[in-house]
Design a protein around this motif. Structure first.
Motif, PDB file in Angstrom:
ATOM      1  N   THR A 206     -25.408   0.232 -98.477  1.00 39.80           N
ATOM      2  CA  THR A 206     -25.797   1.193 -97.231  1.00 39.80           C
ATOM      3  C   THR A 206     -26.785   0.593 -95.918  1.00 39.80           C
ATOM      4  N   THR A 207     -27.519   0.177 -97.168  1.00 37.94           N
ATOM      5  CA  THR A 207     -28.693  -0.446 -96.141  1.00 37.94           C
ATOM      6  C   THR A 207     -28.432  -1.733 -95.832  1.00 37.94           C
ATOM      7  N   VAL A 208     -27.690  -2.185 -96.939  1.00 38.73           N
ATOM      8  CA  VAL A 208     -27.367  -3.931 -95.847  1.00 38.73           C
ATOM      9  C   VAL A 208     -26.391  -4.004 -94.881  1.00 38.73           C
ATOM     10  N   SER A 209     -25.495  -2.627 -94.913  1.00 38.64           N
ATOM     11  CA  SER A 209     -24.471  -2.150 -93.924  1.00 38.64           C
ATOM     12  C   SER A 209     -25.105  -1.693 -92.329  1.00 38.64           C
ATOM     13  N   LEU A 210     -26.608  -1.473 -92.896  1.00 39.45           N
ATOM     14  CA  LEU A 210     -27.361  -0.981 -91.242  1.00 39.45           C
ATOM     15  C   LEU A 210     -27.892  -2.402 -90.963  1.00 39.45           C
ATOM     16  N   LEU A 211     -28.006  -3.597 -91.945  1.00 33.76           N
ATOM     17  CA  LEU A 211     -28.935  -4.850 -91.108  1.00 33.76           C
ATOM     18  C   LEU A 211     -27.620  -5.003 -90.328  1.00 33.76           C
ATOM     19  N   LEU A 212     -26.492  -5.494 -90.716  1.00 35.62           N
ATOM     20  CA  LEU A 212     -25.586  -5.861 -90.590  1.00 35.62           C
ATOM     21  C   LEU A 212     -25.540  -5.205 -89.389  1.00 35.62           C
ATOM     22  N   MET A 213     -25.071  -3.861 -88.669  1.00 38.87           N
ATOM     23  CA  MET A 213     -24.936  -3.013 -87.541  1.00 38.87           C
ATOM     24  C   MET A 213     -26.219  -4.027 -86.662  1.00 38.87           C
ATOM     25  N   MET A 214     -27.382  -3.738 -86.939  1.00 42.50           N
ATOM     26  CA  MET A 214     -29.040  -4.409 -86.299  1.00 42.50           C
ATOM     27  C   MET A 214     -27.767  -5.868 -85.615  1.00 42.50           C
ATOM     28  N   VAL A 215     -27.447  -7.082 -87.014  1.00 41.59           N
ATOM     29  CA  VAL A 215     -27.141  -7.840 -86.201  1.00 41.59           C
ATOM     30  C   VAL A 215     -26.316  -7.935 -85.364  1.00 41.59           C
ATOM     31  N   PHE A 216     -25.138  -7.525 -86.137  1.00 45.19           N
ATOM     32  CA  PHE A 216     -24.499  -7.188 -84.926  1.00 45.19           C
ATOM     33  C   PHE A 216     -23.940  -6.518 -82.856  1.00 45.19           C
ATOM     34  N   GLY A 217     -25.244  -5.391 -83.826  1.00 50.29           N
ATOM     35  CA  GLY A 217     -25.454  -4.714 -81.845  1.00 50.29           C
ATOM     36  C   GLY A 217     -26.842  -5.642 -81.210  1.00 50.29           C
ATOM     37  N   LEU A 218     -27.471  -6.496 -82.021  1.00 50.70           N
ATOM     38  CA  LEU A 218     -28.254  -7.379 -81.193  1.00 50.70           C
ATOM     39  C   LEU A 218     -26.812  -8.430 -80.548  1.00 50.70           C
ATOM     40  N   LYS A 219     -26.368  -8.863 -81.285  1.00 46.72           N
ATOM     41  CA  LYS A 219     -25.103  -9.941 -80.621  1.00 46.72           C
ATOM     42  C   LYS A 219     -24.046  -8.858 -79.187  1.00 46.72           C
ATOM     43  N   ALA A 220     -24.235  -7.963 -79.254  1.00 45.77           N
ATOM     44  CA  ALA A 220     -23.025  -6.622 -78.908  1.00 45.77           C
ATOM     45  C   ALA A 220     -23.838  -7.021 -77.646  1.00 45.77           C
ATOM     46  N   GLY A 221     -24.930  -6.285 -77.747  1.00 47.60           N
ATOM     47  CA  GLY A 221     -25.902  -5.671 -76.943  1.00 47.60           C
ATOM     48  C   GLY A 221     -25.973  -3.700 -76.332  1.00 47.60           C
ATOM     49  N   LEU A 222     -25.766  -3.522 -78.575  1.00 57.93           N
ATOM     50  CA  LEU A 222     -25.852  -2.263 -78.591  1.00 57.93           C
ATOM     51  C   LEU A 222     -26.762  -1.640 -78.782  1.00 57.93           C
ATOM     52  N   PHE A 223     -27.403  -0.882 -77.751  1.00 55.48           N
ATOM     53  CA  PHE A 223     -28.894  -0.086 -77.968  1.00 55.48           C
ATOM     54  C   PHE A 223     -29.908  -1.230 -77.488  1.00 55.48           C
ATOM     55  N   LEU A 224     -30.367  -2.202 -78.672  1.00 60.29           N
ATOM     56  CA  LEU A 224     -31.161  -2.855 -78.034  1.00 60.29           C
ATOM     57  C   LEU A 224     -31.209  -4.156 -77.182  1.00 60.29           C
ATOM     58  N   PHE A 225     -30.501  -3.995 -75.625  1.00 58.42           N
ATOM     59  CA  PHE A 225     -29.880  -4.946 -75.137  1.00 58.42           C
ATOM     60  C   PHE A 225     -30.966  -5.544 -73.814  1.00 58.42           C
ATOM     61  N   PHE A 226     -32.188  -5.586 -74.449  1.00 64.23           N
ATOM     62  CA  PHE A 226     -33.011  -6.320 -72.837  1.00 64.23           C
ATOM     63  C   PHE A 226     -32.760  -7.550 -72.759  1.00 64.23           C
ATOM     64  N   TRP A 227     -32.676  -8.461 -73.668  1.00 64.37           N
ATOM     65  CA  TRP A 227     -32.244  -9.496 -72.887  1.00 64.37           C
ATOM     66  C   TRP A 227     -30.884  -9.835 -72.389  1.00 64.37           C
ATOM     67  N   LEU A 228     -30.204  -8.651 -72.269  1.00 64.35           N
ATOM     68  CA  LEU A 228     -28.712  -8.949 -71.924  1.00 64.35           C
ATOM     69  C   LEU A 228     -28.584  -8.965 -70.051  1.00 64.35           C
ATOM     70  N   PRO A 229     -29.598  -8.471 -68.672  1.00 62.45           N
ATOM     71  CA  PRO A 229     -29.300  -8.431 -67.463  1.00 62.45           C
ATOM     72  C   PRO A 229     -29.740  -9.750 -67.254  1.00 62.45           C
ATOM     73  N   GLY A 230     -30.913 -10.357 -67.689  1.00 60.05           N
ATOM     74  CA  GLY A 230     -31.240 -11.123 -67.392  1.00 60.05           C
ATOM     75  C   GLY A 230     -30.522 -12.757 -67.391  1.00 60.05           C
ATOM     76  N   SER A 231     -29.695 -12.824 -68.881  1.00 62.66           N
ATOM     77  CA  SER A 231     -29.228 -13.677 -69.152  1.00 62.66           C
ATOM     78  C   SER A 231     -27.768 -13.654 -68.409  1.00 62.66           C
ATOM     79  N   TYR A 232     -27.205 -12.867 -68.629  1.00 65.55           N
ATOM     80  CA  TYR A 232     -25.926 -12.723 -67.618  1.00 65.55           C
ATOM     81  C   TYR A 232     -26.267 -12.717 -66.344  1.00 65.55           C
ATOM     82  N   SER A 233     -27.461 -12.616 -66.137  1.00 61.64           N
ATOM     83  CA  SER A 233     -27.478 -12.686 -63.979  1.00 61.64           C
ATOM     84  C   SER A 233     -27.602 -14.061 -64.215  1.00 61.64           C
ATOM     85  N   ALA A 234     -28.146 -14.904 -64.894  1.00 60.20           N
ATOM     86  CA  ALA A 234     -29.133 -16.036 -64.506  1.00 60.20           C
ATOM     87  C   ALA A 234     -28.091 -17.759 -64.387  1.00 60.20           C
ATOM     88  N   PRO A 235     -26.702 -18.011 -65.339  1.00 59.78           N
ATOM     89  CA  PRO A 235     -26.356 -18.775 -65.291  1.00 59.78           C
ATOM     90  C   PRO A 235     -25.307 -19.050 -63.990  1.00 59.78           C
TER      91      PRO A 235
END
Length: 491
Positions: A206-235
């Motif tokens: 279950t701990t490994v599953s939560l680690l994967l949730m964090m990984v995929f969540g970062l890539k999806a912009g789930l909760f920890l999305f601070f990087w997304l607005p700037g990165s998607y408005s720059a190009p």
């Protein structure tokens, strides 16, 4: 016919690499990239038909049988997402033909867009968790370069931020894969699911599953999305549209696949955490969407809201909510590509994305005006457009399971989505015309083909939901009953 499974990867990869040798032949690059993407779309539709007729298609690379080889697995969900990703890429390519400058075309924009499509399609089709990491990296490496095209200060700053956050998430991904391999002794996702079902999902798993949730969540912009607005408005606008339509969706797909196939055994922990993260994502994304008065930021925060909404349906994990999540995922890939293309055109015409400096475009751009209006309604889930069908099914699933607070949050954020996109519509198109036609920075004519193409899809998915639903139901079957997927891989 199983060999069809590899073609949505091979065609864009082969053409993307080939285009590097034609750096200055822009027209040739356009024809090759466009025709290659059309070929990928045709193959993807054939693959959907094959899956619908004969069930899940599995190709064991090199002839090595599961669990020893590397499988490519096309169930209906993967086949649909590959098709939609290819269609949206074609629309963004057509848009790029008119709106990417010569300096960016000379820095391999078209080959990198093809390689990004290869990474996206590979992520949808792989049945091996390490190769999921590999295809993530193929997608990300091309996105790093596409984001930095042009070399402006804002682009370089956002590229550095984007690279750092993805290096962190990729490192955590490798760590999670290592732990998962030590627990199960395999990297084949079907075999991992089988082993965990046999051994039981203990605390370490279950701990490994939560680690994967964090990984995929970062890539999806789930909760920890601070990087997304700037990165998607720059190009540039075509690249931003491609990012908004595809990149976060790969993270969402990975969460759906892992938490329905591999880690469905302790939903009281994993799915509850996912539920509350999706709620916070919707709330914070909605606050950002209504707070800004710049088109790029408003649209970027709308990407975040949709991530939370889709994963609400995944966290509820009933057949109804998963049907809604898959339907809304398909809708959102198309609608985000469309509204970013149209929003990018507004910025290109006006020469700014500040809403207070744009007004009255309807006088010279009536077609663009009404295309944007339809896309705004679709994004907010107004019937009878495509967004309404998926939202209704997700909300129905949530209410039936007693998630009334989450359903209320979802409805509230949907209203705020409508407010944010109508704010763009009213301020950009109505009012006094600030620019004469001669003063506008771009004609905007290159938007018509991709605009009409994607608008037809959001209208068609809404009005033709009855024809689409059998395919969505077939896509959800292996999510509700993972043994279908496992048996297909080992058959």
């Amino acid at each position: 016919m199983n060999n069809l499974v590899v073609l949505p990867l091979f065609i864009p990869l082969f053409l993307g690499v080939s285009l590097f040798f034609f750096r200055t032949k822009y027209r040739l690059q356009q024809w090759i990239a466009g025709l290659g993407t059309i070929a990928t779309i045709i193959i993807s539709f054939i693959l959907i038909g094959q899956v619908s007729k004969s069930g899940i298609q599995v190709l064991h690379m090199g002839g090595w049988e599961a669990p020893y080889g590397i499988p490519l697995v096309a169930d209906m969900m993967a086949a649909i997402l590959v098709t939609v990703a290819s269609i949206v890429t074609l629309a963004c390519l057509i848009f790029a033909f008119h709106f990417i400058g010569e300096e960016r075309k000379g820095h391999y924009a078209y080959p990198l867009m093809m390689i990004l499509l290869c990474g996206v399609n590979g992520s949808f089709l792989t049945g091996d968790i390490f190769n999921l990491f590999v295809f993530f990296e193929v997608m990300l490496l091309s996105s790093y370069v596409l984001l930095s095209l042009g070399g402006g200060r804002v682009q370089l700053r956002e590229t550095v931020k984007y690279i750092i956050i993805n290096i962190v998430s990729s490192s955590l991904f490798v760590l999670a894969i290592g732990y998962l391999y030590s627990i199960t002794g395999t990297l084949n996702m079907a075999h991992i699911a089988q082993r965990i079902a046999e051994q039981g999902q203990d605390g370490l798993t279950t701990t490994v599953s939560l680690l994967l949730m964090m990984v995929f969540g970062l890539k999806a912009g789930l909760f920890l999305f601070f990087w997304l607005p700037g990165s998607y408005s720059a190009p540039p606008a075509p690249i931003a549209a491609l990012f908004a339509a595809l990149l976060t969706k790969v993270g969402i797909y990975a969460i759906i696949r892992t938490f329905t196939l591999i880690f469905p055994h302790q939903p009281e922990i994993t799915h509850t955490i996912l539920l509350w993260m999706s709620a916070l994502t919707m709330i914070l994304g909605a606050i950002g969407a209504i707070a800004y008065w710049r088109i790029k930021q408003i649209l970027a925060y709308n990407v975040i809201i949709s991530v939370g909404f889709i994963l609400f349906g995944v966290a509820v994990a009933t057949e109804a909510s998963l049907n809604g999540a898959i339907y809304y995922l398909v809708h959102d890939m198309i609608a985000k590509g469309l509204i970013f293309i149209l929003g990018g055109t507004i910025v290109l015409i006006a020469g700014t994305d500040k809403l207070r400096e744009i007004s009255g475009l309807v006088r010279y751009r009536p077609i663009l005006t009404w295309l944007f209006f339809i896309s705004a309604l679709a994004l907010a889930g107004v019937p009878p457009l495509s967004g309404f069908i998926g939202k209704f099914m997700i909300l129905e699933g949530g209410v039936n399971e007693g998630y009334y607070l989450m359903a209320g949050i979802s409805l509230l954020t949907s209203l705020l989505v409508l407010y944010s996109v109508m704010k763009i519509f009213i301020n950009s198109f109505w009012g006094e015309t600030l620019l004469s036609e001669g003063e506008q920075k771009s004609s905007g004519r290159g938007v018509l083909i991709p605009g009409f193409m994607l608008t037809a899809l959001v209208v068609g998915l809404g009005l033709g939901a009855e024809a689409v639903m059998p395919y969505i139901n077939q896509a959800v079957e292996p999510l509700v009953n993972p043994q279908i997927y496992i048996d297909a891989v080992f058959s």
